[in-house]
Design an enzyme around this catalytic site. Structure first.
Site, PDB file in Angstrom:
ATOM      1  N   ASN A   1       0.849  -1.197   0.000  1.00  0.00           N
ATOM      2  CA  ASN A   1       0.000   0.000   0.000  1.00  0.00           C
ATOM      3  C   ASN A   1       0.890   1.255   0.000  1.00  0.00           C
ATOM      4  O   ASN A   1       2.122   1.143  -0.005  1.00  0.00           O
ATOM      5  CB  ASN A   1      -0.951  -0.010   1.210  1.00  0.00           C
ATOM      6  CG  ASN A   1      -0.206   0.008   2.537  1.00  0.00           C
ATOM      7  OD1 ASN A   1       0.965   0.401   2.603  1.00  0.00           O
ATOM      8  ND2 ASN A   1      -0.871  -0.421   3.593  1.00  0.00           N
TER       9      ASN A   1
ATOM     10  N   ASP B   1      -8.825  -9.791   0.003  1.00  0.00           N
ATOM     11  CA  ASP B   1      -8.087  -8.873   0.867  1.00  0.00           C
ATOM     12  C   ASP B   1      -8.130  -7.452   0.303  1.00  0.00           C
ATOM     13  O   ASP B   1      -8.198  -6.482   1.061  1.00  0.00           O
ATOM     14  CB  ASP B   1      -6.641  -9.352   1.004  1.00  0.00           C
ATOM     15  CG  ASP B   1      -5.805  -8.414   1.854  1.00  0.00           C
ATOM     16  OD1 ASP B   1      -6.072  -8.350   3.067  1.00  0.00           O
ATOM     17  OD2 ASP B   1      -4.915  -7.737   1.307  1.00  0.00           O
TER      18      ASP B   1
END
EC number: 3.1.2.2
Lengths: 324, 324, 324
Positions: free
Chosen positions: B9, B198
Site C-alpha cells: 500500500n 483482501d
C-alpha cells in the site's frame, strides 16, 4: 480497485491507458452478459468502437477507481454501453468524475468467431431514449467508414532528427500477444490495445516536451480488425499538432500474424490522443510548438488544428447551454 | 522473492493478500507433488480450506519473503500443509516471522476434475502427531458444514449512506478470470481469490477509518465451489464489527459463469478479515465505532463481537500457557 | 514458483527471459545479503555482468522452477554468484537442470549510489577454489573492456526489406521504466533488462523463421551503465548470423533519461542471443539462411560465425573431456 504504483507515471498520475483498460473490461462484461441472457448460441462481446473520451480529472496512486456500466442502446447486432469512472480518495472521502465513455460491442459466436449473433433488445423507459440511441448508432456507423479509408498511412523512420520535429518524438513498440491479453475467443481485448496505444502516445508526448504529461482525451477509436493470440503487434505514434497547451498524437496498431498464418501484416486500429503537460503542482504548462518539415506533416498539422478548433467550439457551446 | 512497490500500500506495507497468495502457491506445490509421488492417476491439489491466519508483523517493500511449507497430516482424501512466512531485511539481516498458516488441499484428477483421488499417507515421527492431526481434521470438517449454511447472504447497495454506517464503507469489485489466474485444471487458484478478497476488505476498512490500514488476521476460509476460467467474479465486502482498535469485514465471492454455461451465479467463498489502523509510526490507532442501523446489522455486530471475544480469550489462554 | 501461461510462448515453452529474470533476482538477494553481513554502510548489490548462459532443456507451463544460488568468489569490490535452475514436473516428479548461470555483482551504497563499497571476503574450502575464482575474475574484467569499445553501434531502420534480410526481421520496443522494475536504489533490475532483451530477440528470431522459437543461449552480458526510474528504454535487435539450426541476434539497450535530467540518450547494455527453431514435437528445425547485403552485415555475419565455431569447438572439447 486501488491504483498501484505501476498504474501511474513517476509524478503519481494514473496512466490514461490503465483507465481505458478498466472501462473496456467493464463494457465487455456487461455486454457479454446481456448477449447471453437469452437461450441461444453462447457468445463473447467484442469491442467495435469507443466514442471520444475526455479525461476530466487526473487519478492518483492510492485512490480507488469506481467503474459503473449501463447498456443504453441495442441495435440488431450491436450494444451501446455507457461507462462512468469515479476516483475516490478513501482517506478524505473525496470523489471526482474521471471519465464518461461510450463503447460499442458486437456479439461473436463462441463456436464460430466470424459469426455475428443477434442482440436481445433492451426495454427503454421512454421512446425518446430509443430514438436518440438510434441516432447515435447511425452516426458512429458513418464515422467508422471514414476511418477505414484513412488507415493506409505508415510512420517512416527518421535519422538524426532535430528537437521538436515530428521525427524527433515519434516512437514505436512491439508486443507479443500473450494469453492474458486475450478474451475467451483468443483475440486481444480492446482495452489491452488501448493501453498500449496510450503508452506509446505518452512517450511521444514526453519526448516532445520533456515534462510530466497526462492524457486529456482520446478521439473515437474503431476496431476494424481482430488481433489473434501469438501475433506481434507494432504500436507507433507521431505528433500531428500542438496548440499552446496541448499535443495531438496519432497512433497506429499493426498486427503481424507471423507464426502459423499466411496472412500479411495489417492495420488493426488507429486513433488520436491528446495530451497536456503538467507542472509539479498540477498546473498546465505551455507546450513547445511542433516543427513541421514535409508537406504531409504540414497537412496533418492543419487537420489536427481543425479537430482542435472543432472540439473547442463544441465544448464552448456545451458550456453556454449548461449556463443557461 | 523481493517485495515490490506493487505488492504494498502507499505506506509501504505489503498487502496481506500478496502474502496469502504466496502461502497458497507454496501449499499447492508441496501437496500436488506429494499426491503424485506414487504411481497412479495424475492430479492437481486444489485448495479446500485455510485455517485462521494471523499476521504477526508487517512486511515492507524491499524485504525478501522466505516461504517454507511442510505436510503435517494426511487423511484419505485431503492433505494438511503448514506454511511459514519469514520476512528478511537483507540489508540488516533481521528476520521476523510474518505468518503461520494451515491449509487443506484435496487431489483432483487431471482427467476428470470431479473425481477426488486418494492421498498417499505420510509417515509420522510420533504417534501423537497423527492423533493431533486427526483431531484438527475432524474439527475443520465440522466447521466447513457450518459456513456452507451461512452462505446465502447478499450485500445490497445503499443510497447516500451516513459516515461510519455499514452502507458507507461497503464495496465490491468485479474481475474477469484470465488464464494466469488458473491452475492446470482451468480453475482459479485459491490464492488469487484470497488476494482479491483482501483487496476489497482493505478498501472497506480504509473507507471506514480513512487511515493507513493493515490486515491483522483472516478467519478460516472454506472453498466450497470451484471457479472456472472465463467466469466473472464479484467480490463484495461489508463491515460487521468494530472493537476499539480493530475492524471485522465480511467478504463474499460470487461467480458468474456467464458465457458457455447454463449455470446461475453462485456463492464460491466467504470469509471474515480483521484489520487494524496504523499511524505513520506504525502504532495502532483507535477505530471509529461502526453505526448499525438494521436488525441484521445489529445481529451481525453481536456475532462479530462474539468472535472477537472468543479470539481474545484464546490468545490470553495461549499467552498464559506460554508464560508458565 | 509455478510457470504460468503468461510466462510462456503459445507452444507452452517458458520464455528464456522469464528464467533470466528469476536467476538475476536470486543472485541479487544472495549478494545483497552477503555484502550487508558485516556492520558498515548499508548497500544494494547491482548486477555488473552475466557470463554466457546455456538453456539446457526447455521449461513448460505448470512446471515448478527451483532456483538455488551460491556465492563462489569475492574480489575486493565484486561478488561472483552461481545460480542453478531446475525444472520440476510436480505431476511426474521428473526434474531437469534448465540453466547454470554465473553472475557478478557490485555493492553500491544506499546513501550514495555512485560509491562502490568493499565486499566481505568468503571462506574457501580449498585454496584452488580461490585461485580458480581469481582467474575467472581476471578474465571477465578483460572481456568487459572489450564490449565497452564495441558499444557505439546503432540499428538503422530499413524501408521495405526483403524476407530473410537483416532489415526484414530487425525489431525494437520502447518501455517506460516503472517502480516495479527497480531496486531500492531506483535503478532497473538487471533481470528486467534481460527479460526485455530476450523478448526483442525472440521476435527477431520468429520474424526470420516464422516458427516456434526458443532461447538456446545468451552470451556474456555487461551492464556498463545504470538505468534510472522514469527513463524510456529502447531495446533493439537485429540478426547477425545463422547456422543450419541456429540464429544469433544482437540486442542493444539504450536509455533516454528524458524527464528531469540534462543527460543524452546512452547505450546501457548489449548482448548476443542464440535461438533455435522447434517443430511441434520439439525437434530442431532448419533455419533459413540470413541474407546479408551491406559490408557491415557481411562482417558481422563472419564475426558471428567465429563465435559459433568457437562455442562449438569448446563444447566438443568439454564432451571429449567428459567422455574420458
Amino acid at each position: 480497485r486501488i491504483m498501484r504504483p505501476d498504474d501511474a507515471n513517476i509524478a503519481g498520475n494514473v496512466h490514461g491507458g490503465t483507465i481505458l483498460k478498466m472501462i473496456e473490461e467493464a463494457g465487455a462484461i456487461i455486454s457479454t452478459r446481456h448477449c447471453n441472457s437469452q437461450a441461444g448460441e453462447p457468445c463473447v462481446a467484442a469491442l467495435a468502437r469507443v466514442e471520444r473520451t475526455d479525461f476530466l480529472s487526473p487519478m492518483c496512486i492510492g485512490e480507488v477507481a469506481n467503474v459503473s456500466a449501463e447498456i443504453t442502446y441495442t441495435s440488431r447486432h450491436s450494444v451501446e454501453v455507457q461507462v462512468n469512472v469515479m476516483s475516490e480518495n478513501i482517506l478524505t472521502g473525496a470523489k471526482k468524475v474521471t471519465n464518461k465513455a461510450t463503447l460499442w460491442y458486437v456479439p461473436l459466436s463462441l463456436k464460430n468467431v466470424n459469426k455475428v449473433l443477434e442482440v436481445p433488445p433492451i426495454q427503454y423507459a421512454r421512446k425518446e431514449q430509443e430514438d436518440e440511441g438510434k441516432k447515435r448508432y447511425e452516426e458512429q456507423k458513418l464515422d467508422r467508414l471514414e476511418t477505414k479509408q484513412r488507415n493506409g498511412d505508415v510512420i517512416l523512420p527518421v535519422i538524426n532528427p532535430e528537437p521538436h520535429t515530428v521525427g524527433y518524438s515519434q516512437s514505436s513498440l512491439i508486443h507479443l500477444v500473450g494469453p492474458s491479453d486475450c478474451t475467451l475467443l483468443g483475440f486481444v481485448h480492446g482495452g489491452v490495445t488501448m493501453k498500449l496505444m496510450d503508452e506509446v502516445a505518452g512517450i511521444v508526448a514526453a519526448r516532445h516536451c520533456k515534462t510530466n504529461i497526462v492524457t486529456a482525451s482520446v478521439d473515437a477509436i474503431n476496431f476494424h480488425e481482430k488481433i489473434k493470440k501469438g501475433c506481434v503487434i507494432t504500436v507507433s505514434g507521431r505528433m500531428t499538432f500542438t496548440s499552446n497547451k496541448s499535443m495531438e498524437i496519432e497512433v497506429f496498431v499493426d498486427a503481424d500474424p507471423f507464426v502459423d498464418e499466411p496472412r500479411e501484416r495489417y492495420r488493426a486500429v488507429s486513433a488520436f490522443f491528446t495530451y497536456v503537460s503538467l507542472s509539479k503542482e498540477g498546473k498546465p504548462l505551455p507546450v513547445p510548438q511542433l516543427l513541421t518539415e514535409t508537406e504531409d506533416e504540414k497537412r496533418r498539422f492543419e487537420e489536427g488544428k481543425g479537430r482542435y478548433l472543432q472540439t473547442k467550439a463544441k465544448r464552448q457551446a456545451q458550456m453556454q447551454q449548461a449556463a443557461q
